[in-house]
Design an enzyme around this catalytic site. Sequence first.
Site, mmCIF file in Angstrom:
data_model
loop_
_atom_site.group_PDB
_atom_site.id
_atom_site.type_symbol
_atom_site.label_atom_id
_atom_site.label_comp_id
_atom_site.label_asym_id
_atom_site.label_seq_id
_atom_site.Cartn_x
_atom_site.Cartn_y
_atom_site.Cartn_z
ATOM 1 N N MET A 27 37.863 -21.931 -15.623
ATOM 2 C CA MET A 27 36.621 -22.209 -16.400
ATOM 3 C C MET A 27 35.805 -20.859 -17.157
ATOM 4 S SD MET A 27 32.901 -23.021 -14.409
ATOM 5 C CE MET A 27 31.863 -21.663 -14.694
ATOM 6 N N SER A 101 41.492 -19.991 -10.488
ATOM 7 C CA SER A 101 40.272 -20.277 -10.476
ATOM 8 C C SER A 101 40.511 -22.000 -10.468
ATOM 9 C CB SER A 101 38.938 -19.722 -11.527
ATOM 10 O OG SER A 101 37.646 -20.115 -10.198
ATOM 11 N N GLN A 102 39.584 -22.466 -11.214
ATOM 12 C CA GLN A 102 39.975 -24.408 -11.152
ATOM 13 C C GLN A 102 40.711 -24.816 -11.690
ATOM 14 O OE1 GLN A 102 36.427 -25.685 -14.041
ATOM 15 N NE2 GLN A 102 38.138 -25.314 -15.949
ATOM 16 N N ASP A 221 34.525 -12.402 -3.226
ATOM 17 C CA ASP A 221 33.876 -14.399 -4.264
ATOM 18 C C ASP A 221 32.679 -13.689 -4.444
ATOM 19 O OD1 ASP A 221 34.325 -15.485 -6.187
ATOM 20 O OD2 ASP A 221 36.115 -15.945 -5.898
ATOM 21 N N HIS A 277 36.407 -11.896 -7.774
ATOM 22 C CA HIS A 277 36.508 -13.690 -8.270
ATOM 23 C C HIS A 277 37.698 -12.670 -8.517
ATOM 24 C CE1 HIS A 277 37.255 -17.674 -8.643
ATOM 25 N NE2 HIS A 277 37.101 -17.714 -9.847
#
Length: 295
Positions: A27, A101-102, A221, A277
């Site tokens: 994202m 990530s996503q 994270d 992250h």
Amino acid sequence: MKLLFIFLYLIKLIYGTPTPIVLWHGMGDTCCLAVSLGTFKVFLESVIPGVYVNSLRIGNSSIEDLENGYFLNPNKQVQLVCNMLAEDPQLKDGFNAIGFSQGSQFLRAVVQRCGHKIPPVKNLISLGGQHQGVYGLPHCGVLMHPSCDYVRQLLNYAAYEHWVQTSLAQATYWHDPLDEESYQHKSIFLSEINNEVFINTTYIENLNKLEHFVLVKFNNDTIVQPRETEWFGFYEPGQSEKMLTLQESKLYLEDRLGLKKMEKDGKLVFISAEGDHLRFSDKWFIKNIITPYLK
Ligand SMILES: *[C@@H]1O[C@H](CO)[C@@H](O)[C@H](O)[C@H]1NC(C)=O
Ligand SMILES: *[C@@H]1O[C@H](CO)[C@@H](O)[C@H](O)[C@H]1NC(C)=O
Ligand SMILES: *[C@@H]1O[C@H](CO)[C@@H](O)[C@H](O)[C@H]1NC(C)=O
């Protein structure tokens, strides 16, 4: 130039063509800009000479790619990517895939939904993916797109409204542990790929065809909440403090996704990384991911 060609040709002759790699960004990120995955692609190409890297662009430009990460329904994104992967001639003998990530849960959906229609995915690497969803969005992505604050506010009060689900990608993996019922029935993406209500056996079969499903969790994270979701952990239903690991969850105990079998067969790999992250060094990545899984 000519010498370089001969050199690359010799490398190919000696080592064979390396397995191609597909990347799906996170994202607030894009496939190809230098500040985004562009630099990472160059890094992979330098460490694995001759490798073909397809960094997926969702949309017709970098701006569309960035915006689609927020506003294009993941079910549509997954379908688009299934078609892109099926049509890319350089992937025809199979490939490895890395989600950021996503992009990790989106790539898992590609494997589950289209594994029988695309070339074989060998290793799926999930870097800080949200496989049990998120309950909170404390920080925004690297590019600090203004959409992020809007997203955060909307999720907090209306994530399960149908219009929010269909217009905001992050809502589709919003997982409210105080309202499991709404999550299970109203999440139009994550609860469906996690076989929460209905078990789709195609998903189990396709996921199980992977050689390895590697889950990287970032111990420090501050973006993903809770960070345990990166290993399929989540809050115990009904409250938002106590965590359950994958092995303590319904998903695993009822083996709704075949992960128990994958773990038994040594296909499920849990790796933790120090740091925030997606913060890892080249050295860390070479040692923990490239050498064991991508070479
Ligand atoms: C790319 O452009 C075409 C033509 O304008 C459009 O129909 C399509 O939806 C665009 N693709 C994406 C993923 O936005
Ligand atoms: C299960 O998933 C496959 C692959 O996406 C799909 O074709 C099929 O329709 C699904 N089955 C059901 C009963 O929803
Ligand atoms: C990560 O957090 C732990 C404590 O939770 C701390 O000991 C460690 O120094 C942190 N590491 C980094 C790289 O921030």
